[in-house]
Design a protein around this motif. Structure first.
Motif, PDB file in Angstrom:
ATOM      1  N   HIS A   1      15.148 -32.840   7.376  1.00 33.04           N
ATOM      2  CA  HIS A   1      13.914 -33.040   8.143  1.00 33.04           C
ATOM      3  C   HIS A   1      12.950 -31.906   7.822  1.00 33.04           C
ATOM      4  CE1 HIS A   1      11.147 -33.600  11.465  1.00 33.04           C
ATOM      5  NE2 HIS A   1      11.709 -34.792  11.665  1.00 33.04           N
ATOM      6  N   PRO A   2      11.695 -32.216   7.494  1.00 31.93           N
ATOM      7  CA  PRO A   2      10.757 -31.161   7.087  1.00 31.93           C
ATOM      8  C   PRO A   2      10.506 -30.114   8.164  1.00 31.93           C
ATOM      9  CG  PRO A   2       9.630 -33.267   7.375  1.00 31.93           C
ATOM     10  CD  PRO A   2      11.083 -33.551   7.420  1.00 31.93           C
ATOM     11  N   ALA A   3      10.575 -30.496   9.432  1.00 23.89           N
ATOM     12  CA  ALA A   3      10.377 -29.508  10.498  1.00 23.89           C
ATOM     13  C   ALA A   3      11.518 -28.499  10.488  1.00 23.89           C
ATOM     14  CB  ALA A   3      10.284 -30.209  11.852  1.00 23.89           C
ATOM     15  N   GLU A   4      12.747 -28.981  10.300  1.00 19.88           N
ATOM     16  CA  GLU A   4      13.897 -28.086  10.214  1.00 19.88           C
ATOM     17  C   GLU A   4      13.847 -27.277   8.912  1.00 19.88           C
ATOM     18  OE1 GLU A   4      15.982 -27.519  12.566  1.00 19.88           O
ATOM     19  OE2 GLU A   4      15.268 -29.115  13.897  1.00 19.88           O
ATOM     20  N   ALA A   5      13.312 -27.889   7.857  1.00 18.26           N
ATOM     21  CA  ALA A   5      13.180 -27.169   6.593  1.00 18.26           C
ATOM     22  C   ALA A   5      12.306 -25.943   6.758  1.00 18.26           C
ATOM     23  CB  ALA A   5      12.595 -28.096   5.523  1.00 18.26           C
ATOM     24  N   ASN A   6      11.264 -26.066   7.569  1.00 16.64           N
ATOM     25  CA  ASN A   6      10.353 -24.941   7.801  1.00 16.64           C
ATOM     26  C   ASN A   6      10.992 -23.837   8.635  1.00 16.64           C
ATOM     27  OD1 ASN A   6       8.265 -26.167   6.371  1.00 16.64           O
ATOM     28  ND2 ASN A   6       7.495 -27.237   8.191  1.00 16.64           N
ATOM     29  N   HIS A   7      12.171 -24.111   9.189  1.00 19.84           N
ATOM     30  CA  HIS A   7      12.846 -23.107  10.017  1.00 19.84           C
ATOM     31  C   HIS A   7      14.224 -22.779   9.449  1.00 19.84           C
ATOM     32  CE1 HIS A   7       9.882 -23.039  13.289  1.00 19.84           C
ATOM     33  NE2 HIS A   7       9.716 -24.332  13.008  1.00 19.84           N
ATOM     34  N   GLY A   8      14.337 -22.778   8.120  1.00 16.83           N
ATOM     35  CA  GLY A   8      15.550 -22.308   7.474  1.00 16.83           C
ATOM     36  C   GLY A   8      16.262 -23.302   6.590  1.00 16.83           C
ATOM     37  N   ASP A   9      16.043 -24.594   6.823  1.00 18.76           N
ATOM     38  CA  ASP A   9      16.781 -25.589   6.039  1.00 18.76           C
ATOM     39  C   ASP A   9      16.252 -25.751   4.620  1.00 18.76           C
ATOM     40  OD1 ASP A   9      18.430 -25.967   8.134  1.00 18.76           O
ATOM     41  OD2 ASP A   9      17.889 -28.046   8.554  1.00 18.76           O
ATOM     42  N   LEU A  10      15.176 -25.033   4.276  1.00 15.91           N
ATOM     43  CA  LEU A  10      14.742 -25.033   2.878  1.00 15.91           C
ATOM     44  C   LEU A  10      15.842 -24.459   1.983  1.00 15.91           C
ATOM     45  CD1 LEU A  10      11.002 -23.893   3.077  1.00 15.91           C
ATOM     46  CD2 LEU A  10      11.855 -26.076   2.242  1.00 15.91           C
ATOM     47  N   GLY A  11      16.707 -23.642   2.590  1.00  8.55           N
ATOM     48  CA  GLY A  11      17.817 -23.077   1.836  1.00  8.55           C
ATOM     49  C   GLY A  11      18.810 -24.113   1.359  1.00  8.55           C
ATOM     50  N   MET A  12      18.721 -25.339   1.911  1.00  2.00           N
ATOM     51  CA  MET A  12      19.594 -26.420   1.453  1.00  2.00           C
ATOM     52  C   MET A  12      19.141 -26.995   0.120  1.00  2.00           C
ATOM     53  SD  MET A  12      20.283 -28.586   4.929  1.00  2.00           S
ATOM     54  CE  MET A  12      21.163 -27.878   6.332  1.00  2.00           C
ATOM     55  N   ILE A  13      17.921 -26.697  -0.264  1.00  2.00           N
ATOM     56  CA  ILE A  13      17.357 -27.256  -1.499  1.00  2.00           C
ATOM     57  C   ILE A  13      17.532 -26.242  -2.623  1.00  2.00           C
ATOM     58  CG2 ILE A  13      15.336 -28.297  -2.581  1.00  2.00           C
ATOM     59  CD1 ILE A  13      14.206 -28.784   0.211  1.00  2.00           C
ATOM     60  N   ALA A  14      18.327 -26.598  -3.637  1.00  2.00           N
ATOM     61  CA  ALA A  14      18.604 -25.696  -4.754  1.00  2.00           C
ATOM     62  C   ALA A  14      17.689 -26.004  -5.932  1.00  2.00           C
ATOM     63  CB  ALA A  14      20.068 -25.822  -5.166  1.00  2.00           C
ATOM     64  N   ARG A  15      17.661 -25.075  -6.887  1.00  2.00           N
ATOM     65  CA  ARG A  15      16.739 -25.211  -8.018  1.00  2.00           C
ATOM     66  C   ARG A  15      17.128 -26.340  -8.965  1.00  2.00           C
ATOM     67  NH1 ARG A  15      14.521 -19.200  -9.684  1.00  2.00           N
ATOM     68  NH2 ARG A  15      14.408 -18.367  -7.560  1.00  2.00           N
ATOM     69  N   ASP A  16      18.394 -26.765  -8.926  1.00  6.14           N
ATOM     70  CA  ASP A  16      18.789 -27.872  -9.811  1.00  6.14           C
ATOM     71  C   ASP A  16      18.778 -29.207  -9.077  1.00  6.14           C
ATOM     72  OD1 ASP A  16      20.909 -27.295  -8.184  1.00  6.14           O
ATOM     73  OD2 ASP A  16      22.431 -27.267  -9.770  1.00  6.14           O
ATOM     74  N   ASP A  17      18.133 -29.244  -7.888  1.00  4.00           N
ATOM     75  CA  ASP A  17      17.992 -30.479  -7.127  1.00  4.00           C
ATOM     76  C   ASP A  17      16.671 -31.159  -7.461  1.00  4.00           C
ATOM     77  OD1 ASP A  17      20.381 -29.974  -5.822  1.00  4.00           O
ATOM     78  OD2 ASP A  17      19.428 -29.066  -4.069  1.00  4.00           O
ATOM     79  N   ALA A  18      16.480 -32.339  -6.896  1.00  3.05           N
ATOM     80  CA  ALA A  18      15.188 -33.032  -6.923  1.00  3.05           C
ATOM     81  C   ALA A  18      14.890 -33.470  -5.502  1.00  3.05           C
ATOM     82  CB  ALA A  18      15.226 -34.232  -7.856  1.00  3.05           C
ATOM     83  N   VAL A  19      13.611 -33.553  -5.155  1.00  6.88           N
ATOM     84  CA  VAL A  19      13.208 -33.919  -3.802  1.00  6.88           C
ATOM     85  C   VAL A  19      12.424 -35.232  -3.841  1.00  6.88           C
ATOM     86  CG1 VAL A  19      11.763 -33.282  -1.819  1.00  6.88           C
ATOM     87  CG2 VAL A  19      13.140 -31.540  -2.982  1.00  6.88           C
ATOM     88  N   ILE A  20      12.773 -36.138  -2.930  1.00  3.02           N
ATOM     89  CA  ILE A  20      11.980 -37.348  -2.708  1.00  3.02           C
ATOM     90  C   ILE A  20      11.336 -37.214  -1.338  1.00  3.02           C
ATOM     91  CG2 ILE A  20      11.985 -39.849  -2.394  1.00  3.02           C
ATOM     92  CD1 ILE A  20      14.365 -40.041  -4.231  1.00  3.02           C
ATOM     93  N   ALA A  21      10.017 -37.219  -1.292  1.00  2.07           N
ATOM     94  CA  ALA A  21       9.293 -37.077  -0.028  1.00  2.07           C
ATOM     95  C   ALA A  21       8.540 -38.365   0.278  1.00  2.07           C
ATOM     96  CB  ALA A  21       8.311 -35.908  -0.103  1.00  2.07           C
ATOM     97  N   LEU A  22       8.703 -38.870   1.501  1.00  4.33           N
ATOM     98  CA  LEU A  22       8.042 -40.105   1.923  1.00  4.33           C
ATOM     99  C   LEU A  22       6.969 -39.807   2.953  1.00  4.33           C
ATOM    100  CD1 LEU A  22      11.397 -40.774   1.706  1.00  4.33           C
ATOM    101  CD2 LEU A  22      10.481 -43.072   1.961  1.00  4.33           C
ATOM    102  N   SER A  23       5.774 -40.296   2.716  1.00  5.73           N
ATOM    103  CA  SER A  23       4.669 -40.187   3.676  1.00  5.73           C
ATOM    104  C   SER A  23       3.637 -41.241   3.300  1.00  5.73           C
ATOM    105  CB  SER A  23       4.044 -38.797   3.650  1.00  5.73           C
ATOM    106  OG  SER A  23       2.851 -38.769   4.421  1.00  5.73           O
ATOM    107  N   TRP A  24       3.375 -42.180   4.215  1.00  6.02           N
ATOM    108  CA  TRP A  24       2.436 -43.248   3.892  1.00  6.02           C
ATOM    109  C   TRP A  24       1.046 -42.685   3.605  1.00  6.02           C
ATOM    110  CZ3 TRP A  24       2.808 -47.854   2.099  1.00  6.02           C
ATOM    111  CH2 TRP A  24       1.730 -48.755   2.184  1.00  6.02           C
ATOM    112  N   SER A  25       0.598 -41.756   4.439  1.00 10.88           N
ATOM    113  CA  SER A  25      -0.736 -41.174   4.239  1.00 10.88           C
ATOM    114  C   SER A  25      -0.733 -40.106   3.156  1.00 10.88           C
ATOM    115  CB  SER A  25      -1.246 -40.558   5.543  1.00 10.88           C
ATOM    116  OG  SER A  25      -0.472 -39.417   5.898  1.00 10.88           O
TER     117      SER A  25
ATOM    118  N   ALA B   1       5.264 -26.530  -0.868  1.00  8.98           N
ATOM    119  CA  ALA B   1       5.114 -25.175  -1.405  1.00  8.98           C
ATOM    120  C   ALA B   1       6.412 -24.689  -2.042  1.00  8.98           C
ATOM    121  CB  ALA B   1       4.684 -24.228  -0.281  1.00  8.98           C
ATOM    122  N   TYR B   2       7.523 -25.022  -1.419  1.00 14.22           N
ATOM    123  CA  TYR B   2       8.830 -24.574  -1.909  1.00 14.22           C
ATOM    124  C   TYR B   2       9.152 -25.213  -3.256  1.00 14.22           C
ATOM    125  CZ  TYR B   2      13.831 -23.392  -1.645  1.00 14.22           C
ATOM    126  OH  TYR B   2      15.085 -22.900  -1.886  1.00 14.22           O
TER     127      TYR B   2
END
Length: 349
Positions: free
Chosen positions: A104-128, A139-140
């Motif tokens: 969850h992006p809100a949790e990511a902003n409070h430490g869970d960004l550490g779950m995302i490693a440099r050899d990962d890929a991110v899929i982000a969904l937002s209609w707008s 930014a990360y």
């Protein structure tokens, strides 16, 4: 003109109340609304399919290639309804062989960004594409050069501009009459997510065996079980040789309790089967003087050891039988037997 209410009472009926009339009208309106919703969403999916035949298809190719090239996992993120769709997408990817989980992006902003490693890929969904909570994730991924795949309506949005690959969905009418509640848009997001997952699945040759590894429980896991895993073997198999006296065949049928007995030739190959149904249909005959060959069904239905049990169940249902002899793939030699009760026991039937 006769009194309408009097006619109702005379015939033993009561005239519908105002609330009953209103409920009937509402039921009709509900059906109309439901059909309008479904048809609007179908139109959205048809529009999406048309878009995939154009630039969106190229973006899907690029997204799949990017995900196949990473050594890590796919991290899916989103807020609100897009977040719920993202959770489903992460689960679908993980269950089909692409390691993935939802952040969850809100949790990511409070430490869970550490779950995302440099050899990962991110899929982000937002209609707008302008969801404020996603700024930290954007930014990360930019800072550490992590591939970012956007699923959005607007490629010129903040998300669309930051994305490595943008899956821009076509603008469609929401099924909500106010055009506010995400309905058609979430259906499209889910469909494009499924399209990615299935493309990746097919690309890696993900098999039913692989699928079974990730789905060991429930009826799905049971249906992915092989016949060899549940069949009865060795002395449990009810078999008699050709030309066996009927009383001996009946005794074997009774002792093994499968409702049938297989008949083999001198080479050990299955040539027929005798069932308790065959016996019931021939009770008027002198069974004591008959041989098993006289009543057996020749060329009986069989299954292989590698067949999935759901396919075996389909054979049982198609021919209205309760047991199947399992034969060796390279010959007609019996190696086991399965009964409908075995499928019931593991939850496959």
């Amino acid at each position: 003109m006769p009194n309408r209410k009097l006619l109702w009472l005379t015939n033993g009926f009561h005239e519908p109340s105002a609330s009953q009339k209103a409920n009937k009208m509402n039921a009709s309106q509900n059906t109309v609304s439901a059909l309008r919703t479904i048809r609007t969403e179908i139109t959205g999916l048809e529009t999406l399919a048309d878009a995939i035949e154009g630039p969106l298809g190229e973006a899907i190719d690029a997204a799949c290639a990017t995900i196949r090239d990473i050594n890590g996992r796919v991290i899916v993120t989103g807020v609100g309804k897009s977040g719920h769709v993202g959770g489903k997408l992460a689960a679908t990817l993980a269950s089909t062989g692409t390691p993935s989980f939802f952040v969850h992006p809100a949790e990511a902003n409070h430490g869970d960004l550490g779950m995302i490693a440099r050899d990962d890929a991110v899929i982000a969904l937002s209609w707008s594409g302008e969801t404020t909570e996603l700024k930290g994730v954007l930014a990360y991924t930019s800072r550490f050069s992590i591939p970012l795949i956007a699923i959005t309506r607007n490629s010129e949005s903040a998300l669309g501009r930051e994305a490595t690959i943008c899956l821009e969905l076509p603008k469609v009418e929401e099924a909500c009459p106010n055009g506010l509640a995400p309905t058609t848009s979430t259906i499209m997001q889910m469909a494009i997510g499924d399209a990615l997952a299935v493309s990746l699945l097919e690309g890696r040759g993900f098999s039913a065996d692989d699928f079974g590894i990730y789905h060991p429980g429930g009826s799905l896991g049971s249906s992915l079980t092989r016949v060899s895993e549940i069949m009865h073997k060795g002395e449990s198999i009810p078999l008699v040789p050709q030309d066996t006296a009927m009383p001996i065949a009946i005794m074997t049928l009774s002792e093994k309790r499968f409702g049938c007995v297989g008949v083999t030739n001198d080479s050990g190959e299955l040539t027929g089967i005798l069932t308790d149904g065959d016996l019931a249909r021939n009770l008027d005959k002198d069974l004591q003087k008959m041989r098993v060959d006289d009543l057996m069904t020749r060329n009986p239905k069989t299954v292989s050891q590698e067949m999935l049990v759901n396919s075996a169940l389909a054979t049982l249902n198609e021919f209205n039988i309760s047991a199947l002899i399992v034969t060796d793939e390279s010959s007609a030699t019996p190696v086991g037997i399965i009964h409908l009760h075995d499928l019931l026991r593991i939850g496959a039937a």
